[in-house]
Design a protein around this motif. Structure first.
Motif, PDB file in Angstrom:
ATOM      1  N   TYR A 149      11.506-106.662 -20.244  1.00 21.81           N
ATOM      2  CA  TYR A 149      10.878-105.329 -20.588  1.00 21.81           C
ATOM      3  C   TYR A 149       9.806-104.919 -19.554  1.00 21.81           C
ATOM      4  CZ  TYR A 149       8.666-102.019 -23.526  1.00 21.81           C
ATOM      5  OH  TYR A 149       8.121-100.786 -24.196  1.00 21.81           O
ATOM      6  N   LEU A 150       9.059-105.572 -18.973  1.00 17.20           N
ATOM      7  CA  LEU A 150       8.029-105.561 -17.907  1.00 17.20           C
ATOM      8  C   LEU A 150       8.739-104.730 -16.701  1.00 17.20           C
ATOM      9  CD1 LEU A 150       5.663-108.268 -18.144  1.00 17.20           C
ATOM     10  CD2 LEU A 150       5.411-105.863 -18.937  1.00 17.20           C
ATOM     11  N   ASP A 168       7.696-108.235 -24.957  1.00 16.43           N
ATOM     12  CA  ASP A 168       6.951-107.476 -24.482  1.00 16.43           C
ATOM     13  C   ASP A 168       5.526-108.265 -23.970  1.00 16.43           C
ATOM     14  OD1 ASP A 168       4.974-105.743 -23.298  1.00 16.43           O
ATOM     15  OD2 ASP A 168       4.938-104.369 -24.775  1.00 16.43           O
ATOM     16  N   SER A 190       1.729-107.742 -24.770  1.00 16.02           N
ATOM     17  CA  SER A 190       1.252-107.784 -26.355  1.00 16.02           C
ATOM     18  C   SER A 190       0.805-109.404 -26.593  1.00 16.02           C
ATOM     19  CB  SER A 190       2.615-107.872 -27.458  1.00 16.02           C
ATOM     20  OG  SER A 190       2.067-108.186 -28.579  1.00 16.02           O
ATOM     21  N   GLU A 236       6.572-106.087 -31.812  1.00 15.31           N
ATOM     22  CA  GLU A 236       7.116-107.060 -30.796  1.00 15.31           C
ATOM     23  C   GLU A 236       7.381-108.449 -31.415  1.00 15.31           C
ATOM     24  OE1 GLU A 236       8.166-106.774 -27.754  1.00 15.31           O
ATOM     25  OE2 GLU A 236       7.878-104.798 -27.749  1.00 15.31           O
TER      26      GLU A 236
END
Length: 369
Positions: free
Chosen positions: A3-4, A97, A100, A247
């Motif tokens: 995701y990053l 993520d 988070s 998340e």
């Protein structure tokens, strides 16, 4: 991690159609399930053979327990929770993520409880006794880990200063019934996490008994995390919105996938036991998710089976110390039913059914308010 990567590419206006799927929480949650399951199944056979070679006589069986367990389960290796942790941690790191705080706290508490459980399992295997670490010392360590995790969520969860729920207790069924406990919330939330960890630990006594109810509870809380972390759904259902909590549905997906993979080898007759390594970690994981989503009381409903198992032990010990007699034929309560003559498979499947019904009841509280 992926995701990053998507966010970094989007920031520099690099459009990769496949990576666009990573925007969707539901996609990443589904992939977390699949990835965790593949990891656990892939490492299973070799890991089990390695554990058998290292442990020799395997997990010690209670001499005062069910007689057939001594003959049927003797020599079965333990510490299978390491398989679960490998799938759970890897899958969450891959699909979650990593900005988070909730994700990092969930991972940290789960891994720490897993390490504590591993230390306990190691002591039992090497000494060939059912007595591992001191119960009091273990509880103290669990409490320190839990309180540190809760404090991190209160202090560093990005929207914490504004959403006003950091130290509050929210009651199900009531729209506006909340109590701000202040810093006393640390003790309450820590108790929830420690209690969940030990309740799952007590439940882990028969092949597959703890694994499936944990997956059921993780499914329920994966849905809860998704709903309270989405402002549209939260407002529609009149839930308390917790930014970023969504998340944790990826984390719950990883629990489900790891459980499915482990069940492949833990289904009766089990080739390996999860041990305290797995049960403490999974229970702690559920506790963290419940605290983060502000559904601590709902955890007692969804995880009602675990509560019953823990209460059976507490009642048995307290009553025996007071009167010298027993309430149950044997505790935890699943052994009571075995003593009554129920087959192990009957106990396990019926307890699964109870866990499923309780999870549905817990989810019903989302709308009954």
């Amino acid at each position: 991690m992926l995701y990053l990567l998507y966010l970094r590419l989007a920031e520099h206006h690099h459009y990769v159609p496949v990576l666009n799927l990573l925007r969707y929480l539901t996609f990443r949650t589904g992939m977390a399930v699949v990835t965790a399951q593949i990891i656990v199944v892939a490492m299973g056979s070799r890991f089990i053979r390695w554990m058998q070679a290292k442990q020799g006589r395997g997990q010690p069986i209670r001499a005062d327990g069910i007689a057939r367990h001594i003959t049927e389960k003797a020599g079965t290796p333990t510490m299978g929770g390491l398989m679960i942790l490998a799938g759970l941690l890897s899958s969450t790191l891959l699909w979650g993520d990593l900005t988070s705080v909730y994700v990092w706290v969930a991972l940290a508490v789960t891994a720490s409880y897993g390490l504590l459980g591993f230390t306990d399992d190691y002591a039992k295997v090497t000494k060939q006794t059912t007595d591992g670490l001191s119960g009091r010392a273990r509880l103290v360590i669990e409490a320190v880990i839990a309180v540190a995790g809760v404090a991190a969520m209160i202090l560093w969860a990005s929207p914490a200063p504004t959403h006003g729920l950091s130290t509050t207790l929210v009651f199900p069924l009531f729209k506006n019934l909340i109590f701000n406990l202040g810093w006393f919330y640390l003790a309450f939330a820590g108790l929830v996490i420690v209690g969940a960890a030990n309740a799952v630990n007590f439940t882990d006594g028969l092949d597959g008994l703890a694994t499936v109810p944990v997956m059921i509870a993780a499914s329920a809380f994966g849905m809860i995390a998704y709903l309270v972390g989405n402002i549209v759904y939260a407002r529609y259902l009149e839930l308390h919105y917790v930014p970023d909590a969504g998340e944790l549905s990826v984390f719950c997906g990883a629990i489900i996938g790891s459980g499915l993979g482990f069940l492949w080898y833990n289904a009766p007759p089990a080739k390996i036991f999860m041990g305290d390594t797995g049960s403490l970690a999974l229970g702690g994981a559920l506790g963290v998710v419940a605290v983060a989503c502000k559904h601590e009381i709902v955890l007692a409903i969804v995880g009602g089976l675990f509560v019953a198992e823990a209460l059976s032990v507490i009642i048995q010990v307290a009553y025996f110390k007071r009167t010298g007699r027993r309430v149950f034929l044997m505790a935890p309560i699943h052994h009571h039913f075995e003593k009554l003559g129920w087959a192990e498979s009957t106990v396990v499947v019926r307890f699964w059914i109870v866990a499923l019904m309780l999870a549905m009841l817990g989810l019903a509280t989302l709308k009954l308010r």
